[in-house]
Design an enzyme around this catalytic site. Structure first.
Site, PDB file in Angstrom:
ATOM      1  N   ARG A 142     -31.975  19.517  82.587  1.00 47.13           N
ATOM      2  CA  ARG A 142     -30.673  19.043  83.064  1.00 47.13           C
ATOM      3  C   ARG A 142     -29.572  19.320  82.037  1.00 47.13           C
ATOM      4  O   ARG A 142     -28.611  18.566  81.928  1.00 47.13           O
ATOM      5  CB  ARG A 142     -30.728  17.541  83.393  1.00 47.13           C
ATOM      6  CG  ARG A 142     -31.686  17.186  84.508  1.00 47.13           C
ATOM      7  CD  ARG A 142     -31.834  15.686  84.632  1.00 47.13           C
ATOM      8  NE  ARG A 142     -30.572  15.045  84.960  1.00 47.13           N
ATOM      9  CZ  ARG A 142     -30.237  14.577  86.167  1.00 47.13           C
ATOM     10  NH1 ARG A 142     -31.093  14.682  87.155  1.00 47.13           N
ATOM     11  NH2 ARG A 142     -29.081  14.006  86.368  1.00 47.13           N
ATOM     12  N   TRP A 177     -20.497   4.241  84.650  1.00 49.76           N
ATOM     13  CA  TRP A 177     -21.789   4.896  84.383  1.00 49.76           C
ATOM     14  C   TRP A 177     -21.894   5.356  82.940  1.00 49.76           C
ATOM     15  O   TRP A 177     -20.939   5.875  82.365  1.00 49.76           O
ATOM     16  CB  TRP A 177     -21.914   6.096  85.316  1.00 49.76           C
ATOM     17  CG  TRP A 177     -23.168   6.908  85.246  1.00 49.76           C
ATOM     18  CD1 TRP A 177     -24.269   6.788  86.037  1.00 49.76           C
ATOM     19  CD2 TRP A 177     -23.435   8.023  84.372  1.00 49.76           C
ATOM     20  NE1 TRP A 177     -25.205   7.740  85.716  1.00 49.76           N
ATOM     21  CE2 TRP A 177     -24.714   8.503  84.686  1.00 49.76           C
ATOM     22  CE3 TRP A 177     -22.713   8.648  83.344  1.00 49.76           C
ATOM     23  CZ2 TRP A 177     -25.296   9.592  84.032  1.00 49.76           C
ATOM     24  CZ3 TRP A 177     -23.289   9.726  82.683  1.00 49.76           C
ATOM     25  CH2 TRP A 177     -24.569  10.193  83.024  1.00 49.76           C
ATOM     26  N   GLY A 192     -32.959   7.657  86.146  1.00 47.16           N
ATOM     27  CA  GLY A 192     -33.422   8.808  86.913  1.00 47.16           C
ATOM     28  C   GLY A 192     -34.213   8.435  88.148  1.00 47.16           C
ATOM     29  O   GLY A 192     -35.155   9.115  88.514  1.00 47.16           O
ATOM     30  N   ASP A 214     -33.676   7.656  93.418  1.00 45.18           N
ATOM     31  CA  ASP A 214     -32.552   8.436  93.944  1.00 45.18           C
ATOM     32  C   ASP A 214     -32.773   8.810  95.406  1.00 45.18           C
ATOM     33  O   ASP A 214     -31.876   9.356  96.040  1.00 45.18           O
ATOM     34  CB  ASP A 214     -32.361   9.714  93.119  1.00 45.18           C
ATOM     35  CG  ASP A 214     -31.812   9.423  91.736  1.00 45.18           C
ATOM     36  OD1 ASP A 214     -31.203   8.358  91.563  1.00 45.18           O
ATOM     37  OD2 ASP A 214     -32.002  10.255  90.832  1.00 45.18           O
ATOM     38  N   TRP A 269     -26.713   2.025  83.672  1.00 46.94           N
ATOM     39  CA  TRP A 269     -27.338   2.624  82.483  1.00 46.94           C
ATOM     40  C   TRP A 269     -28.385   3.637  82.941  1.00 46.94           C
ATOM     41  O   TRP A 269     -29.473   3.287  83.344  1.00 46.94           O
ATOM     42  CB  TRP A 269     -27.981   1.523  81.645  1.00 46.94           C
ATOM     43  CG  TRP A 269     -28.517   1.930  80.310  1.00 46.94           C
ATOM     44  CD1 TRP A 269     -29.520   2.812  80.048  1.00 46.94           C
ATOM     45  CD2 TRP A 269     -28.092   1.421  79.029  1.00 46.94           C
ATOM     46  NE1 TRP A 269     -29.751   2.894  78.710  1.00 46.94           N
ATOM     47  CE2 TRP A 269     -28.882   2.047  78.054  1.00 46.94           C
ATOM     48  CE3 TRP A 269     -27.132   0.499  78.638  1.00 46.94           C
ATOM     49  CZ2 TRP A 269     -28.747   1.772  76.688  1.00 46.94           C
ATOM     50  CZ3 TRP A 269     -26.995   0.231  77.280  1.00 46.94           C
ATOM     51  CH2 TRP A 269     -27.791   0.862  76.326  1.00 46.94           C
ATOM     52  N   ASP A 270     -28.045   4.905  82.858  1.00 40.55           N
ATOM     53  CA  ASP A 270     -28.925   5.950  83.389  1.00 40.55           C
ATOM     54  C   ASP A 270     -29.812   6.552  82.302  1.00 40.55           C
ATOM     55  O   ASP A 270     -29.572   6.362  81.101  1.00 40.55           O
ATOM     56  CB  ASP A 270     -28.083   7.047  84.056  1.00 40.55           C
ATOM     57  CG  ASP A 270     -28.749   7.610  85.298  1.00 40.55           C
ATOM     58  OD1 ASP A 270     -29.989   7.519  85.401  1.00 40.55           O
ATOM     59  OD2 ASP A 270     -28.038   8.144  86.163  1.00 40.55           O
ATOM     60  N   CYS A 327     -30.907   2.305  85.619  1.00 47.03           N
ATOM     61  CA  CYS A 327     -30.997   3.361  86.636  1.00 47.03           C
ATOM     62  C   CYS A 327     -32.173   4.274  86.336  1.00 47.03           C
ATOM     63  O   CYS A 327     -33.110   4.355  87.092  1.00 47.03           O
ATOM     64  CB  CYS A 327     -29.697   4.156  86.702  1.00 47.03           C
ATOM     65  SG  CYS A 327     -29.723   5.460  87.955  1.00 47.03           S
TER      66      CYS A 327
END
Length: 525
Positions: free
Chosen positions: A243, A211, A328, A348, A277-278, A326
């Site tokens: 966050r 990740w 979020g 998610d 890849w977030d 990815c």
């Protein structure tokens, strides 16, 4: 139309409708895929025209309907907070739009988009190859893991059918929670021995993935302390913390290079097969200290170009690594990202009941082959039902595998075997038919038929409990003259019967959240 209409009303020319995103990403709240249909059009009949944008930043779709029933459409970069300064001899390249027209209903419009994505857009060299069953560590342990615990996860995930193990967040910098580490892409060797984990994975014949969230930085990270100017912010103003992280200024090539150098060094040292890849933060401070006051309208677009720059360099340097977007939970589910990433994490939210609406609507514009869907520990359904639902996407697992019973591991393993047998031919490369929408029906039903029309898989899920009633399910896309045996009652019927009479589900399949897989295979005469 796909998505919500953000702005509507009368103007001097008629009525105006807009769908847009202005959060720095393509699809945090909306998606750039939009379609219009004729008044009487359905999935099989009538005129439908779909639009999409090969772009991962702010977009706007505007439709103007005039008094003479004419329609004028503009589509592209969102003009809000956008201004680009061009000097003599300079040019600006606009994102490309993709249009799909159908006079045979919604599904035909969808097939056009699906084919375009699979055949003309995705650049990953090995996209046509078999994609392994994925296991992701996040929901099983979050940040709390050791070398030994991850190795135990790997061992038990194999028993559930996994072929690719992905170590999620928490392996780098001082990352033991979400307040530190982003921007410091070096292995936390006090926490784990990554070489040993990768070697263990590969010795079992599994691939290994990891990740990243390359566009973000924490206040406590070493990168931010050394280069606070790399974060998007206006000098003298507080940065909005979301966050516990800030957004890097990817309009600044130096910031992009700083991340690239770290990632490049990492990939040279560790044998990686997959990247998640977030991207977990919106763009609230769209101010770059690198650009002058007159060029702040360029920031949103330039950070999108910086994202593409880093993605393309990583993909070019590591062509064998599969990159999954990815973002979020779907914040960048768009054609621009699919150019580099053959699959994207849709949301998610892995509860199949809620996810059914997400997957159904996403599949109207994007093929199932790029819609990442996992089985998790949601208690609404058992593992058999959850795994059957996840089969109609890029199949994966996400839970604590140490807590699975032997029967649950066997169930997941059996579904993984179904994936290996049918997914490539029927689901990934087959034709998708939308039979019942969970938004308008009490059922979620989709059907895939392979190109040779010798096999079909149908996913059926009830939303709410139903009373006893007569119910026939009519299928689509089969060969009228072929004979198919189904796994529901073991009977053999011609394709013509399945499509015009249907399977009799009266008195069965009516419990809340009940999920079934129907398989039809040709029987030689």
């Amino acid at each position: 139309m796909g998505g919500r209409t953000h702005s509507r009303g009368k103007c001097c020319f008629g009525r105006c409708f807009e769908i847009y995103s202005n959060l720095g990403t393509s699809s945090a709240e909306e998606n750039p895929f939009v379609f219009l249909k004729g008044e009487n059009a359905d999935y099989d009949h009538g005129e439908v025209i779909g639009f999409n944008l090969i772009y991962s930043g702010n977009f706007k779709f505007r439709l103007l309907s005039d008094w003479y029933k004419g329609v004028h459409i503009t589509y592209g970069v969102n003009d809000e907070d956008f201004e680009w300064v061009l000097s003599d001899g300079e040019s600006f390249v606009c994102p490309q739009a993709v249009i799909s027209y159908s006079y045979c209903g919604i599904d035909k419009m969808s097939w056009n988009f699906h084919s375009f994505v699979r055949e003309n857009l995705i650049t990953y060299l090995f996209d046509k190859n078999y994609k392994p069953v994925l296991f992701n560590s996040w929901e099983g342990c979050f940040f709390d893991f050791t070398t030994e615990s991850i190795i135990s996860y790997i061992d038990d995930s194999v028993k559930a059918g996994a072929e690719l193990f992905v170590l999620d967040d928490g392996w780098f910098g001082r990352r033991n929670d979400d307040t530190d580490g982003l921007g410091d892409w070096t292995v936390n060797k006090n926490k784990l021995d990554l070489h040993r984990i990768i070697e263990h994975c590969h010795n079992l014949g599994m691939k290994f993935g990891i990740w990243f969230e390359p566009e973000m930085v924490n206040y406590n990270s070493d990168l931010y302390k050394a280069h606070p100017e790399y974060a998007l912010c206006d000098d003298g103003e507080d940065i909005h913390v979301m966050r516990h992280q800030f957004h890097l200024d990817f309009s600044n090539p130096q910031a992009v290079d700083a991340i690239y150098k770290q990632l490049n060094a990492f990939f040279k040292e560790y044998e990686i097969d997959y990247i998640k890849w977030d991207y977990n933060r919106r763009v609230y401070e769209h101010f770059s200290n690198r650009l002058g006051k007159k060029r702040q309208g360029e920031v949103y677009h330039r950070i999108t170009l910086g994202y593409y720059s880093l993605l393309s360099r990583i993909a070019k340097d590591n062509p064998k690594i599969m990159i999954e977007g990815c973002a979020g939970g779907g914040s960048r589910f768009d054609l621009g990202t699919l150019y580099y990433c053959p699959q994207i994490w849709t949301s998610d939210e892995s509860n199949p009941v809620r996810r059914s609406v997400i997957n159904y609507n996403t599949s109207l514009g994007y093929p199932l082959s790029c819609i990442a869907t996992h089985v998790n520990d949601c208690k609404l359904m058992n593992y058999e039902q959850k795994s059957l639902f996840a089969l109609f996407g890029t199949y994966g697992l996400e839970m604590n595998p140490n807590l699975l019973t032997d029967n649950e591991k066997k169930t997941l393993f059996n579904t993984a075997e179904l994936y290996k047998k049918y997914h490539k031919d029927v689901i990934e490369n087959g034709m998708l038919y939308h039979l019942a929408s969970p938004q308008t029906d009490n059922r979620y039903i989709i059907q895939c038929v392979n190109a040779s029309k010798t096999c079909s898989l149908i996913l059926l899920m009830n939303i709410l409990h139903e009373k006893e009633c007569f119910r026939y399910l009519k299928l689509k896309g089969l060969d009228s003259d072929k004979r198919y045996k189904n796994n529901f009652d073991g009977c053999v019927f011609y394709g013509d019967y399945y499509m015009n009479v249907g399977l009799n589900f009266s008195g069965v399949w009516r419990d809340e959240f009940d999920c079934k897989l129907l398989i039809l295979e040709e029987v030689e005469t």
